[in-house]
Design a protein around this motif. Structure first.
Motif, PDB file in Angstrom:
ATOM      1  N   LEU B 376      31.168  35.450  36.544  1.00 40.18           N
ATOM      2  CA  LEU B 376      30.852  36.945  37.966  1.00 40.18           C
ATOM      3  C   LEU B 376      31.837  36.900  38.126  1.00 40.18           C
ATOM      4  CD1 LEU B 376      29.814  34.011  40.699  1.00 40.18           C
ATOM      5  CD2 LEU B 376      31.104  33.695  38.853  1.00 40.18           C
ATOM      6  N   THR B 377      31.521  38.158  39.429  1.00 36.47           N
ATOM      7  CA  THR B 377      32.568  39.048  40.451  1.00 36.47           C
ATOM      8  C   THR B 377      32.629  38.159  41.972  1.00 36.47           C
ATOM      9  OG1 THR B 377      31.993  40.737  38.742  1.00 36.47           O
ATOM     10  CG2 THR B 377      33.578  40.758  40.934  1.00 36.47           C
ATOM     11  N   VAL B 378      33.730  38.407  42.424  1.00 35.36           N
ATOM     12  CA  VAL B 378      33.105  38.421  43.674  1.00 35.36           C
ATOM     13  C   VAL B 378      34.033  39.165  44.476  1.00 35.36           C
ATOM     14  CG1 VAL B 378      33.810  36.368  46.190  1.00 35.36           C
ATOM     15  CG2 VAL B 378      33.268  35.067  43.603  1.00 35.36           C
ATOM     16  N   ARG B 379      33.616  39.577  45.499  1.00 39.30           N
ATOM     17  CA  ARG B 379      34.472  40.630  46.119  1.00 39.30           C
ATOM     18  C   ARG B 379      35.410  40.004  47.530  1.00 39.30           C
ATOM     19  NH1 ARG B 379      30.788  42.854  48.804  1.00 39.30           N
ATOM     20  NH2 ARG B 379      28.704  41.871  47.789  1.00 39.30           N
ATOM     21  N   VAL B 380      35.964  40.190  47.880  1.00 36.75           N
ATOM     22  CA  VAL B 380      36.979  39.588  48.822  1.00 36.75           C
ATOM     23  C   VAL B 380      36.926  40.426  49.865  1.00 36.75           C
ATOM     24  CG1 VAL B 380      37.957  37.624  48.188  1.00 36.75           C
ATOM     25  CG2 VAL B 380      39.000  38.952  47.508  1.00 36.75           C
ATOM     26  N   PRO B 381      38.327  40.916  50.960  1.00 37.98           N
ATOM     27  CA  PRO B 381      38.630  41.307  52.037  1.00 37.98           C
ATOM     28  C   PRO B 381      39.744  41.305  51.918  1.00 37.98           C
ATOM     29  CG  PRO B 381      37.929  39.603  53.353  1.00 37.98           C
ATOM     30  CD  PRO B 381      37.907  38.707  51.426  1.00 37.98           C
ATOM     31  N   PHE B 382      40.594  40.989  51.254  1.00 42.19           N
ATOM     32  CA  PHE B 382      42.242  40.653  51.049  1.00 42.19           C
ATOM     33  C   PHE B 382      42.167  40.971  49.413  1.00 42.19           C
ATOM     34  CE2 PHE B 382      40.544  36.545  49.813  1.00 42.19           C
ATOM     35  CZ  PHE B 382      41.153  36.355  49.023  1.00 42.19           C
ATOM     36  N   ARG B 383      43.393  41.674  48.818  1.00 45.21           N
ATOM     37  CA  ARG B 383      43.890  42.267  47.943  1.00 45.21           C
ATOM     38  C   ARG B 383      44.383  40.447  47.393  1.00 45.21           C
ATOM     39  NH1 ARG B 383      46.641  47.038  46.602  1.00 45.21           N
ATOM     40  NH2 ARG B 383      47.067  46.873  45.256  1.00 45.21           N
ATOM     41  N   ALA B 384      43.516  40.940  45.847  1.00 47.80           N
ATOM     42  CA  ALA B 384      43.166  39.565  44.759  1.00 47.80           C
ATOM     43  C   ALA B 384      43.796  40.282  44.015  1.00 47.80           C
ATOM     44  CB  ALA B 384      42.168  39.550  44.215  1.00 47.80           C
ATOM     45  N   ASP B 385      45.135  40.142  44.019  1.00 46.96           N
ATOM     46  CA  ASP B 385      46.604  40.438  43.298  1.00 46.96           C
ATOM     47  C   ASP B 385      47.431  39.369  42.671  1.00 46.96           C
ATOM     48  OD1 ASP B 385      47.977  39.708  45.606  1.00 46.96           O
ATOM     49  OD2 ASP B 385      48.653  41.655  45.468  1.00 46.96           O
ATOM     50  N   THR B 386      48.368  39.597  41.940  1.00 50.03           N
ATOM     51  CA  THR B 386      49.598  38.377  40.946  1.00 50.03           C
ATOM     52  C   THR B 386      49.894  37.416  41.967  1.00 50.03           C
ATOM     53  OG1 THR B 386      51.177  40.000  40.770  1.00 50.03           O
ATOM     54  CG2 THR B 386      49.039  39.770  38.454  1.00 50.03           C
ATOM     55  N   SER B 388      48.525  37.557  45.206  1.00 52.16           N
ATOM     56  CA  SER B 388      47.836  36.265  45.859  1.00 52.16           C
ATOM     57  C   SER B 388      46.571  35.433  44.840  1.00 52.16           C
ATOM     58  CB  SER B 388      46.498  37.349  46.542  1.00 52.16           C
ATOM     59  OG  SER B 388      45.459  36.605  47.161  1.00 52.16           O
ATOM     60  N   LEU B 389      47.001  34.945  43.696  1.00 51.54           N
ATOM     61  CA  LEU B 389      46.944  33.994  42.769  1.00 51.54           C
ATOM     62  C   LEU B 389      47.418  33.684  42.345  1.00 51.54           C
ATOM     63  CD1 LEU B 389      45.456  33.268  39.936  1.00 51.54           C
ATOM     64  CD2 LEU B 389      46.690  35.021  38.329  1.00 51.54           C
ATOM     65  N   ALA B 390      48.577  33.911  42.010  1.00 55.63           N
ATOM     66  CA  ALA B 390      50.004  32.888  42.365  1.00 55.63           C
ATOM     67  C   ALA B 390      50.275  31.749  43.458  1.00 55.63           C
ATOM     68  CB  ALA B 390      51.553  33.460  42.242  1.00 55.63           C
ATOM     69  N   GLY B 397      45.673  24.720  44.405  1.00 53.06           N
ATOM     70  CA  GLY B 397      45.254  24.423  43.154  1.00 53.06           C
ATOM     71  C   GLY B 397      44.134  25.049  42.135  1.00 53.06           C
ATOM     72  N   VAL B 398      43.642  25.945  42.367  1.00 51.80           N
ATOM     73  CA  VAL B 398      42.475  27.083  41.663  1.00 51.80           C
ATOM     74  C   VAL B 398      42.762  28.248  41.186  1.00 51.80           C
ATOM     75  CG1 VAL B 398      41.456  27.754  43.726  1.00 51.80           C
ATOM     76  CG2 VAL B 398      40.108  28.159  41.836  1.00 51.80           C
ATOM     77  N   ILE B 399      42.626  28.516  39.669  1.00 53.89           N
ATOM     78  CA  ILE B 399      43.381  29.783  39.341  1.00 53.89           C
ATOM     79  C   ILE B 399      41.931  30.383  38.669  1.00 53.89           C
ATOM     80  CG2 ILE B 399      44.111  30.917  37.135  1.00 53.89           C
ATOM     81  CD1 ILE B 399      46.315  28.576  37.489  1.00 53.89           C
ATOM     82  N   TRP B 400      42.185  31.877  39.184  1.00 48.80           N
ATOM     83  CA  TRP B 400      41.028  32.961  39.194  1.00 48.80           C
ATOM     84  C   TRP B 400      41.881  34.131  37.962  1.00 48.80           C
ATOM     85  CZ3 TRP B 400      43.096  36.526  42.056  1.00 48.80           C
ATOM     86  CH2 TRP B 400      43.425  36.143  43.288  1.00 48.80           C
ATOM     87  N   THR B 401      41.128  35.659  37.323  1.00 55.61           N
ATOM     88  CA  THR B 401      41.442  37.115  36.921  1.00 55.61           C
ATOM     89  C   THR B 401      41.178  37.869  38.317  1.00 55.61           C
ATOM     90  OG1 THR B 401      40.438  35.607  34.763  1.00 55.61           O
ATOM     91  CG2 THR B 401      41.586  38.367  35.010  1.00 55.61           C
ATOM     92  N   PRO B 402      42.338  38.726  38.601  1.00 52.41           N
ATOM     93  CA  PRO B 402      41.748  39.613  39.469  1.00 52.41           C
ATOM     94  C   PRO B 402      41.788  40.534  38.748  1.00 52.41           C
ATOM     95  CG  PRO B 402      44.061  38.999  39.066  1.00 52.41           C
ATOM     96  CD  PRO B 402      43.653  37.793  38.679  1.00 52.41           C
ATOM     97  N   MET B 403      40.226  41.417  39.125  1.00 54.40           N
ATOM     98  CA  MET B 403      39.443  41.745  38.414  1.00 54.40           C
ATOM     99  C   MET B 403      40.242  43.528  38.450  1.00 54.40           C
ATOM    100  SD  MET B 403      36.842  41.355  37.902  1.00 54.40           S
ATOM    101  CE  MET B 403      34.685  42.636  37.575  1.00 54.40           C
ATOM    102  N   SER B 404      41.650  43.708  39.166  1.00 45.55           N
ATOM    103  CA  SER B 404      42.360  44.376  38.737  1.00 45.55           C
ATOM    104  C   SER B 404      42.562  44.714  36.776  1.00 45.55           C
ATOM    105  CB  SER B 404      43.596  45.092  39.391  1.00 45.55           C
ATOM    106  OG  SER B 404      44.776  43.556  39.873  1.00 45.55           O
ATOM    107  N   PHE B 405      43.258  43.683  36.907  1.00 45.73           N
ATOM    108  CA  PHE B 405      43.160  43.884  35.299  1.00 45.73           C
ATOM    109  C   PHE B 405      42.294  44.449  34.862  1.00 45.73           C
ATOM    110  CE2 PHE B 405      45.610  38.932  35.107  1.00 45.73           C
ATOM    111  CZ  PHE B 405      46.367  39.601  36.175  1.00 45.73           C
ATOM    112  N   PHE B 406      41.236  44.761  35.043  1.00 44.49           N
ATOM    113  CA  PHE B 406      40.454  45.307  34.162  1.00 44.49           C
ATOM    114  C   PHE B 406      39.733  46.728  34.694  1.00 44.49           C
ATOM    115  CE2 PHE B 406      39.339  40.625  34.296  1.00 44.49           C
ATOM    116  CZ  PHE B 406      39.393  40.326  32.889  1.00 44.49           C
TER     117      PHE B 406
END
Lengths: 454, 454
Positions: B376-386, B388-390, B397-406
């Motif tokens: 599923l996709t979650v929209r967020v108001p901030f830049r969900a980049d690498t 932000s992921l790090a 302690g949680v990991i997801w995939t930036p949608m920008s990869f796709f």
């Protein structure tokens, strides 16, 4: 084209939906039609003795070995401390793109070949074919890059090159094998034309299609040439361990400066149906930011877009087999290698007996004399084309492969490839007898009367 | 570069042997670096709960099933009259390039999907990835050919396209799934620019990455559009049978005019480690001499240059599994499908509970509501980049995939992909709780003070 709306009753498919000329040119490679023709001939004359398929002899395979090898690998994982869940994951789940049995393969290369490379430089592939495609795709970046191939050449590498629209330059093989002087001449010619010879593909041992083996002096000369002209060597090694006696050292084991990308396969030795091959690519790669990787890492990136990973199941079975002999592929091949050597000797003996030297010279027929492997080449004084093959299959009940199939630049019209790997001694004896009758008849009809009395 | 002669003592490898800029551009695809970064993050924070991997849940796999399925297929061959030697050949030797289990797969497609095609139109591949690569290579022949892809899009198809240097055109996906009007606009634009839109890639069911499912009306509209504009549809179907309840009909089962090339996989359902996929390509192809073939035949020719054939062993195990349920893949997936449905519901429930509608609206956060599948996709108001992921992995302690990869054309900077397939309910509950804290904190810091008081 005609437009058909959805929902109309039974809209017959338009037979012009796709035109072949709109598809990629690689599907129109005439070699593919030739191979299709060869398959049709084989199918049409099931009673013919076929010297065509380059398949391993399967009398030494045993269906139950698959279960034993798989169990062996699972036990190996458990003994190494993996939990049952981890063992299940290792066989059932997606695995690492570069492969999970890299250490086993690296150990095997050291044990068998004296090739001492880190496991990280190995990528496990779906047969040597995928290794070729991935390596070519990684290495060939620019429009001026040229792949050098021997002539004649294995159709798998030229096919992969066509699929990627690469430019080929052919290097004529001498009667006794690879010709370094010819290679250097082609390199100089290509460089003079502002192209960049990037890599040269070779099968040093029992080459497909010629059956020739590169001598030790040529191996050393080739390595020196690669160094001097800044090219890589793509060493394909499917026909090691298929001949009695120890093989010559691989190019990779002689390589002191990362000039050789070594491609291997378990398809001719251990288990064709597993489709496991590998590529050793320990070449350092530097990017514009100064970061370094191995060529194997870049090949792995390509593999992620081709097959994601080699089936864990196939890797497990091959690793189980290798672990059972302490990593020695050679130990699995003692009996098959003796068998291939015997088959080749039987073929040469039958050719010698059926076509004694004097008649051979009169007819203008000759052949090379491999000490094993799968293939040998017979030169004939007539055009050994598909029509000739069809006639031979129908009238004489014997099938072979026109050598012209293996000349990407044309040529090879007066030679045929015999594969001896798949046949019994009785088939070889009868097959060579039939082939001789065909060659004799065909040579007589194609020579002029004057020639016939020379 | 420096020249090193063979035989000099210990010639250290030149670190500049290969430059990355000389390699093929596909190895420099930034998406690959992103994926590498994601893997590194996952490795660096082993305690983190990861919503990243799009892997099937493996709690339903059983190592012993491999042996049972393989034995089942061998018994099936024996019952069909094959001799022990023929059975051995079927598992051990090279097999037909198009695959040996084509009839089993065709029967399964009829039983499960109502897709009624001859076995000759099926090509068995090393996962869906190889099917994509082969299909693209066969279809894309000219420099003006364009592949249409949704945006966001599965990275496997865009990677294969890059490997072949194809031109892409992206079609923005609407919030509720595929947008036919947007597709038509892109087709018209491309045609106006004298390019030829050749095919459009889609995942109609539980798409990767968005998780959206194409509705019935869109499926019919898409087929009509393909017909009207003379393009093919490449239907990728890995996420069928991973959701409770019957799926909508495939595009292929609705296809009346050979517009759909259907790609399938057993990697998300039956056995990821077997790497068996397939492509159904029943499109007629005509050549200049009036001879006809199926697109499957042309794809098979390409396959001969990529992997030669899919491992017999993998095919045997998959066929054994299918035969055990009368061809019904769906029957194997009753429990996993229920599990995936429950995992998705648990995720949505946890999101709803942690981020009630009012706070969600205030923060500018939202998500789609798949009824199953993996994503599923979650929209967020901030830049969900690498970066932000790090930060999220380290601090929360949680990991997801930036949608920008796709997003092959850029974009997707304010969304993340959650994969729910691999996690337990407890991990989902805790993971969503952690993710919520991250989203809340990050949203607060990125909004301006005015926004925060709106």
């Amino acid at each position: 084209m005609s437009v058909q709306r959805l929902g109309t009753s039974d809209p017959a498919p338009s037979s012009t939906l796709l035109h072949k000329r709109d598809l990629h040119s690689s599907v129109s490679d005439p070699v593919l039609d030739s191979m299709t023709f060869l398959n049709e001939i084989t199918h049409r004359y099931p009673g013919a003795i076929s010297f065509a398929p380059g398949r391993p002899y399967d009398g030494f395979f045993d269906t139950e070995q698959v279960f034993t090898w798989l169990r062996g690998y699972l036990d190996h994982l458990a003994a190494a401390g993996r939990t049952p869940d981890e063992v299940r994951t290792a066989v059932f789940q997606y695995g690492a793109t570069a492969g999970q049995i890299r250490p086993v393969v690296a150990d095997s290369l050291l044990a068998d070949e004296g090739i001492d490379v880190p496991a990280e430089s190995v990528v496990i592939t779906v047969g040597a074919q995928e290794a070729m495609l991935l390596t070519l795709r990684a290495l060939f970046g620019g429009p001026d890059d040229v792949l050098l191939v021997p002539d004649p050449c294995y159709s798998g590498i030229t096919g992969a090159a066509r699929l990627l629209d690469l430019t080929l330059a052919t290097v004529a093989e001498a009667d006794d094998g690879f010709d370094c002087a010819a290679l250097e001449a082609v390199i100089l010619r290509e460089k003079a034309a502002s192209r960049r010879p990037r890599a040269c593909y070779v099968i040093p041992d029992h080459s497909n299609p010629s059956g020739n083996t590169m001598g030790m002096a040529s191996r050393l000369e080739l390595l020196e040439l690669a160094e001097r002209h800044d090219i890589l060597l793509l060493e394909d090694s499917p026909y090691r361990w298929v001949s009695p006696g120890p093989p010559l050292p691989t190019l990779k084991s002689l390589d002191r400066s990362h000039r050789v990308v070594h491609i291997g396969s378990y398809a001719k030795t251990l288990f064709p149906g597993a489709r496991v091959g590998f590529v050793v690519a320990d070449q350092p790669v530097t990017d514009d930011r100064g970061r370094t990787s191995l060529l194997a890492d870049e090949i792995t990136r390509i593999k992620g877009m081709v097959t994601v990973n080699t089936p864990s199941l196939s890797q497990a079975v091959v690793a189980g087999a290798l672990l059972a002999t302490g990593g020695r592929l050679s130990a699995h091949n003692t009996r098959p290698a003796a068998r291939y050597g015997a088959a080749m000797r039987a073929t040469l003996h039958a050719l010698d007996a059926n076509l004694p030297p004097r008649e051979r010279a009169e007819l203008g027929v000759g052949w090379n004399r491999p000490d094993g492997g799968f293939f040998l080449t017979v030169r004939v004084p007539f055009r050994a084309d598909t029509a000739s093959l069809a006639h031979c299959a129908e009238e004489y009940g014997v099938i072979w492969t026109p050598m012209s199939f293996f000349h990407p630049g044309g040529g090879g019209h007066h030679a045929l490839r015999l594969s001896t790997s798949f046949l019994t001694d009785a088939e070889i004896e009868e097959g060579v007898s039939r082939l001789t009758r065909f060659i004799r008849a065909r040579s007589d009809t194609t020579r002029s009367p004057e020639e016939q009395h020379v």
